[in-house]
Design a protein around this motif. Structure first.
Motif, PDB file in Angstrom:
ATOM      1  N   MET A   1      -3.461   1.867 -29.716  1.00 25.13           N
ATOM      2  CA  MET A   1      -3.356   2.820 -28.416  1.00 25.13           C
ATOM      3  C   MET A   1      -2.022   2.637 -27.686  1.00 25.13           C
ATOM      4  O   MET A   1      -1.621   1.629 -27.522  1.00 25.13           O
ATOM      5  N   PRO A   2      -1.608   3.906 -27.221  1.00 27.41           N
ATOM      6  CA  PRO A   2      -0.068   3.802 -26.714  1.00 27.41           C
ATOM      7  C   PRO A   2      -0.299   3.240 -25.203  1.00 27.41           C
ATOM      8  O   PRO A   2      -1.207   3.165 -24.483  1.00 27.41           O
ATOM      9  N   SER A   3       0.900   2.499 -24.755  1.00 31.62           N
ATOM     10  CA  SER A   3       0.928   1.742 -23.456  1.00 31.62           C
ATOM     11  C   SER A   3       1.016   3.043 -22.531  1.00 31.62           C
ATOM     12  O   SER A   3       1.626   4.106 -22.861  1.00 31.62           O
ATOM     13  N   TYR A   4       0.952   2.926 -21.225  1.00 27.38           N
ATOM     14  CA  TYR A   4       1.223   3.811 -20.072  1.00 27.38           C
ATOM     15  C   TYR A   4       2.834   4.245 -20.029  1.00 27.38           C
ATOM     16  O   TYR A   4       3.637   3.318 -20.310  1.00 27.38           O
ATOM     17  N   GLN A   5       2.983   5.318 -19.810  1.00 27.43           N
ATOM     18  CA  GLN A   5       4.226   5.784 -19.621  1.00 27.43           C
ATOM     19  C   GLN A   5       4.503   6.103 -18.147  1.00 27.43           C
ATOM     20  O   GLN A   5       5.637   6.415 -18.042  1.00 27.43           O
ATOM     21  N   ALA A   6       3.386   6.017 -17.388  1.00 22.56           N
ATOM     22  CA  ALA A   6       3.648   6.424 -15.863  1.00 22.56           C
ATOM     23  C   ALA A   6       2.777   5.796 -15.030  1.00 22.56           C
ATOM     24  O   ALA A   6       1.345   5.610 -15.651  1.00 22.56           O
ATOM     25  N   VAL A   7       2.862   5.300 -13.801  1.00 18.60           N
ATOM     26  CA  VAL A   7       1.772   4.817 -12.896  1.00 18.60           C
ATOM     27  C   VAL A   7       2.060   5.554 -11.520  1.00 18.60           C
ATOM     28  O   VAL A   7       2.940   5.881 -10.840  1.00 18.60           O
ATOM     29  N   LEU A   8       0.807   6.370 -11.247  1.00 22.40           N
ATOM     30  CA  LEU A   8       0.657   7.027 -10.111  1.00 22.40           C
ATOM     31  C   LEU A   8      -0.274   6.604  -8.992  1.00 22.40           C
ATOM     32  O   LEU A   8      -1.335   5.934  -9.458  1.00 22.40           O
ATOM     33  N   PHE A   9       0.392   6.393  -7.809  1.00 22.59           N
ATOM     34  CA  PHE A   9      -0.400   5.942  -6.696  1.00 22.59           C
ATOM     35  C   PHE A   9      -0.819   6.902  -5.746  1.00 22.59           C
ATOM     36  O   PHE A   9      -0.245   7.966  -5.484  1.00 22.59           O
ATOM     37  N   ASP A  10      -2.253   6.652  -4.956  1.00 28.67           N
ATOM     38  CA  ASP A  10      -2.563   7.215  -3.902  1.00 28.67           C
ATOM     39  C   ASP A  10      -1.487   6.667  -2.850  1.00 28.67           C
ATOM     40  O   ASP A  10      -0.498   5.618  -3.251  1.00 28.67           O
ATOM     41  N   PHE A  11      -1.238   7.132  -1.685  1.00 26.20           N
ATOM     42  CA  PHE A  11      -0.386   6.804  -0.621  1.00 26.20           C
ATOM     43  C   PHE A  11      -0.813   6.022   0.252  1.00 26.20           C
ATOM     44  O   PHE A  11      -0.738   4.799   0.407  1.00 26.20           O
ATOM     45  N   PHE A  12      -1.639   6.589   1.194  1.00 23.81           N
ATOM     46  CA  PHE A  12      -2.246   5.897   2.514  1.00 23.81           C
ATOM     47  C   PHE A  12      -3.155   4.868   1.944  1.00 23.81           C
ATOM     48  O   PHE A  12      -4.240   5.216   1.242  1.00 23.81           O
ATOM     49  N   GLY A  13      -3.263   3.703   2.286  1.00 13.71           N
ATOM     50  CA  GLY A  13      -4.036   2.534   2.061  1.00 13.71           C
ATOM     51  C   GLY A  13      -3.752   1.976   0.466  1.00 13.71           C
ATOM     52  O   GLY A  13      -4.424   1.026   0.281  1.00 13.71           O
ATOM     53  N   THR A  14      -2.789   2.411  -0.133  1.00 16.24           N
ATOM     54  CA  THR A  14      -2.507   2.036  -1.528  1.00 16.24           C
ATOM     55  C   THR A  14      -1.103   1.459  -1.543  1.00 16.24           C
ATOM     56  O   THR A  14      -0.658   0.291  -1.389  1.00 16.24           O
ATOM     57  N   LEU A  15      -0.195   2.503  -1.320  1.00 17.22           N
ATOM     58  CA  LEU A  15       1.371   1.941  -1.180  1.00 17.22           C
ATOM     59  C   LEU A  15       1.624   1.446   0.443  1.00 17.22           C
ATOM     60  O   LEU A  15       2.514   0.679   0.505  1.00 17.22           O
ATOM     61  N   THR A  16       0.651   2.009   1.271  1.00 14.91           N
ATOM     62  CA  THR A  16       0.711   1.618   2.591  1.00 14.91           C
ATOM     63  C   THR A  16      -0.311   0.413   3.035  1.00 14.91           C
ATOM     64  O   THR A  16      -1.390   0.466   2.084  1.00 14.91           O
ATOM     65  N   ARG A  17      -0.422  -0.121   3.992  1.00 16.47           N
ATOM     66  CA  ARG A  17      -1.400  -1.004   4.597  1.00 16.47           C
ATOM     67  C   ARG A  17      -2.418  -0.243   4.986  1.00 16.47           C
ATOM     68  O   ARG A  17      -2.244   1.195   5.080  1.00 16.47           O
ATOM     69  N   SER A  18      -3.840  -0.576   5.531  1.00 13.76           N
ATOM     70  CA  SER A  18      -4.596   0.155   5.968  1.00 13.76           C
ATOM     71  C   SER A  18      -4.400   0.967   6.980  1.00 13.76           C
ATOM     72  O   SER A  18      -3.379   0.382   7.962  1.00 13.76           O
TER      73      SER A  18
END
Length: 244
Positions: free
Chosen positions: A1-18
């Motif tokens: 199985m190939p490894s990930y080539q990208a990681v995609l994030f939600d913004f509010f609550g994920t890259l930010t605090r609550s």
């Protein structure tokens, strides 16, 4: 199985605090001549209508909100309230301490990164000023795409812009808007961020039945992608041996 080539994030609550609505929102209600509780109720009730961007620009959207709240401010008041709301949403937004280091570390590993966010007009306006902005290869905003999670359009738009298949991507989110279910249905691998502060996070339509992988901190994403890369490397060596 190939490894990930990208990681995609939600913004509010994920890259930010609550996120919770702070006191700065009181000023927006006052400019509109609307009781704060009434404005909050309308904003909560109409979030997805507003986050699609189909009501027009920020001013048109706020005029529509005012009509729902039963107030009819002047054009000048609406313009002032748009600026006030922008400042209020920005004031509610605090990046997680590990957001920049995690994004930087992913890019150092050769992975692409991006944000897929359900949001209203404010985030696209102020995200370019945030420290994470130079570390994002793609930004997909519901208010610009005209769809909200879990609609597959948002996830597939990110993949198209990256030139990757959904199976190449890991999606990380707190679970709002049934985003994890949506990411999986679009063909991505999804993991939930369950940081302790999210107990008080302002969230709509949460993925409450999610039973998939869960991370306690944003930094754990690095261990996850490293483990995936290691498995892929072992599989590659095994395939080479079989071919040889």
């Amino acid at each position: 199985m190939p490894s990930y080539q990208a990681v995609l994030f939600d913004f509010f609550g994920t890259l930010t605090r609550s996120v919770q609505r702070g006191v700065a929102h009181i000023g927006t209600a006052e400019l509109l001549g609307c009781h704060t509780d009434t404005l909050t109720e309308v904003l909560d009730r109409t979030y997805y209508e507003r986050a699609t961007g189909l009501l027009g620009n920020a001013e048109a959207t706020l005029r529509w909100v005012c009509a729902q709240a039963g107030v009819h401010p002047s054009d000048q008041a609406v313009r002032a309230a748009v600026a006030s709301r922008h400042r209020a949403v920005r004031a509610d937004t605090w990046l997680r301490a590990d957001a920049v280091p995690v994004l930087a570390a992913l890019r150092q590993r050769g992975l692409r990164t991006g944000v897929i966010s359900d949001c209203t007009h404010e985030l696209p306006a102020f995200l370019p000023q945030l420290a994470v902005a130079p570390l994002l290869d793609v930004r997909v905003f519901s208010v610009q795409v005209g769809r909200c999670k879990p609609d597959p359009t948002l996830y597939l738009t990110a993949c198209q812009r990256l030139g990757l298949a959904p199976s190449d991507c890991l999606y990380v989110g707190d679970g709002g808007s049934q985003e994890l279910t949506g990411a999986e249905r679009a063909g991505m691998t999804a993991v939930r961020l369950a940081a302790p502060d999210l107990a008080t996070h302002l969230v709509f339509n949460a993925d409450r039945d999610w039973r998939g992988p869960t991370l306690g901190t944003l930094g754990e994403v690095l261990a996850l992608v490293d483990a995936d890369a290691a498995v892929a490397a072992v599989g590659g060596r095994a395939a080479d041996q079989l071919i040889g």
